[in-house]
Write a protein that holds these residues in place. Structure first.
Motif, short mmCIF file in Angstrom:
data_model
loop_
_atom_site.label_atom_id
_atom_site.label_comp_id
_atom_site.label_asym_id
_atom_site.label_seq_id
_atom_site.Cartn_x
_atom_site.Cartn_y
_atom_site.Cartn_z
N ASP A 65 0.81 -1.22 0.00
CA ASP A 65 0.00 0.00 0.00
C ASP A 65 0.84 1.27 0.00
O ASP A 65 0.31 2.36 0.18
CB ASP A 65 -0.93 0.01 1.23
CG ASP A 65 -2.00 -1.06 1.15
OD1 ASP A 65 -2.36 -1.44 0.02
OD2 ASP A 65 -2.46 -1.51 2.21
N ILE A 66 2.16 1.14 -0.19
CA ILE A 66 3.04 2.30 -0.21
C ILE A 66 3.44 2.58 -1.66
O ILE A 66 3.87 1.70 -2.38
CB ILE A 66 4.31 2.05 0.64
CG1 ILE A 66 3.92 1.82 2.10
CG2 ILE A 66 5.27 3.23 0.52
CD1 ILE A 66 5.09 1.42 2.98
N ASP A 67 3.28 3.85 -2.07
CA ASP A 67 3.69 4.29 -3.40
C ASP A 67 4.90 5.20 -3.25
O ASP A 67 4.87 6.15 -2.47
CB ASP A 67 2.57 5.06 -4.09
CG ASP A 67 1.35 4.19 -4.35
OD1 ASP A 67 1.54 3.02 -4.75
OD2 ASP A 67 0.23 4.68 -4.16
N LEU A 68 5.94 4.91 -4.02
CA LEU A 68 7.16 5.69 -3.99
C LEU A 68 7.47 6.09 -5.42
O LEU A 68 7.55 5.24 -6.30
CB LEU A 68 8.28 4.83 -3.41
CG LEU A 68 9.56 5.49 -2.99
CD1 LEU A 68 9.33 6.45 -1.86
CD2 LEU A 68 10.57 4.43 -2.57
N SER A 69 7.60 7.40 -5.68
CA SER A 69 7.89 7.84 -7.04
C SER A 69 8.88 9.00 -7.02
O SER A 69 9.01 9.71 -6.02
CB SER A 69 6.61 8.26 -7.76
OG SER A 69 6.03 9.38 -7.13
N ASP A 71 10.12 12.27 -9.52
CA ASP A 71 9.85 13.05 -10.72
C ASP A 71 10.43 14.44 -10.55
O ASP A 71 10.12 15.13 -9.57
CB ASP A 71 8.34 13.12 -10.97
CG ASP A 71 8.00 13.83 -12.28
OD1 ASP A 71 8.78 13.68 -13.25
OD2 ASP A 71 6.98 14.53 -12.32
N ALA A 72 11.26 14.85 -11.48
CA ALA A 72 11.84 16.20 -11.52
C ALA A 72 12.52 16.57 -10.20
O ALA A 72 12.34 17.67 -9.69
CB ALA A 72 10.78 17.23 -11.89
N GLY A 73 13.27 15.64 -9.63
CA GLY A 73 14.00 15.93 -8.41
C GLY A 73 13.18 15.90 -7.14
O GLY A 73 13.66 16.30 -6.08
N VAL A 74 11.93 15.44 -7.23
CA VAL A 74 11.05 15.38 -6.06
C VAL A 74 10.69 13.93 -5.79
O VAL A 74 10.14 13.24 -6.66
CB VAL A 74 9.78 16.22 -6.27
CG1 VAL A 74 8.85 16.11 -5.06
CG2 VAL A 74 10.12 17.67 -6.53
N LEU A 75 11.00 13.46 -4.58
CA LEU A 75 10.65 12.11 -4.15
C LEU A 75 9.32 12.19 -3.42
O LEU A 75 9.15 12.98 -2.50
CB LEU A 75 11.73 11.56 -3.22
CG LEU A 75 11.48 10.16 -2.66
CD1 LEU A 75 11.62 9.12 -3.77
CD2 LEU A 75 12.44 9.86 -1.53
N THR A 76 8.36 11.38 -3.85
CA THR A 76 7.03 11.37 -3.25
C THR A 76 6.78 10.02 -2.59
O THR A 76 6.97 8.98 -3.22
CB THR A 76 5.93 11.62 -4.31
OG1 THR A 76 6.20 12.86 -4.97
CG2 THR A 76 4.56 11.67 -3.68
N VAL A 77 6.40 10.07 -1.32
CA VAL A 77 6.05 8.88 -0.57
C VAL A 77 4.59 9.02 -0.16
O VAL A 77 4.22 9.99 0.50
CB VAL A 77 6.93 8.72 0.70
CG1 VAL A 77 6.56 7.47 1.47
CG2 VAL A 77 8.40 8.72 0.34
N SER A 78 3.77 8.08 -0.60
CA SER A 78 2.35 8.14 -0.26
C SER A 78 1.85 6.72 -0.03
O SER A 78 2.51 5.75 -0.38
CB SER A 78 1.54 8.83 -1.35
OG SER A 78 1.63 8.11 -2.56
N GLY A 79 0.67 6.61 0.54
CA GLY A 79 0.10 5.31 0.78
C GLY A 79 -1.11 5.42 1.67
O GLY A 79 -1.68 6.49 1.85
#
Length: 146
Positions: A65-69, A71-79
């Motif tokens: 259930d954890i999404d890690l992406s 893009d353009a120098g930005v790390l996004t952690v969501s879930g």
């Protein structure tokens, strides 16, 4: 005599969270750049010689259930942490553990190697390893006489 600490900004913060949840429930929050989150995990960021290590507290969250992406120098952690089914018995109950969506974003420095990012979850701690690019060394150029 008991002393009670009053922090007025904590009350404003709680009000803002409640308003965000209300807006999300009514479908008013449609901006994908700034999604509404129910909670945010605590994070430690460690810089080592050859890498950055990000550790986030996500107890009770299934790694699927954890999404890690990136893009353009930005790390996004969501879930999302799923809520448990609760039954009310006679008397009082207290629920302090937050469930629902979480969302964090981190601007990475130019020295971060986006292609080498790896992540693992163990015992409720998400560990994201971000390797650094090898340093570009200045190259000495010799001038030859003609």
């Amino acid at each position: 005599m008991n002393l009670t600490r009053f922090e007025p900004w904590s009350v404003v913060d709680l009000l803002q969270r409640d308003l965000n949840r209300l807006a999300a429930a009514r479908g008013l929050a449609t901006d994908n750049e700034n999604p509404v989150a129910d909670w945010a995990p605590a994070v430690d960021i460690i810089e080592e010689k050859d890498r950055f290590v990000l550790r986030a507290d996500v107890p009770g969250v299934d790694p699927a259930d954890i999404d890690l992406s990136m893009d353009a120098g930005v790390l996004t952690v969501s879930g999302e942490r799923k809520s448990e089914v609760q039954t009310e018995n006679e008397g009082f109950r207290r629920v302090e553990r937050v469930s629902g969506r979480f969302y964090r974003r981190f601007n990475l420095p130019e020295t971060a190697d986006a292609d080498g990012i790896s992540a693992r979850s163990s015992n409720g701690i998400l560990e994201v390893t971000i390797p650094k690019l090898p340093e570009v060394q200045a190259r000495r150029i010799t001038v030859q006489a003609a």
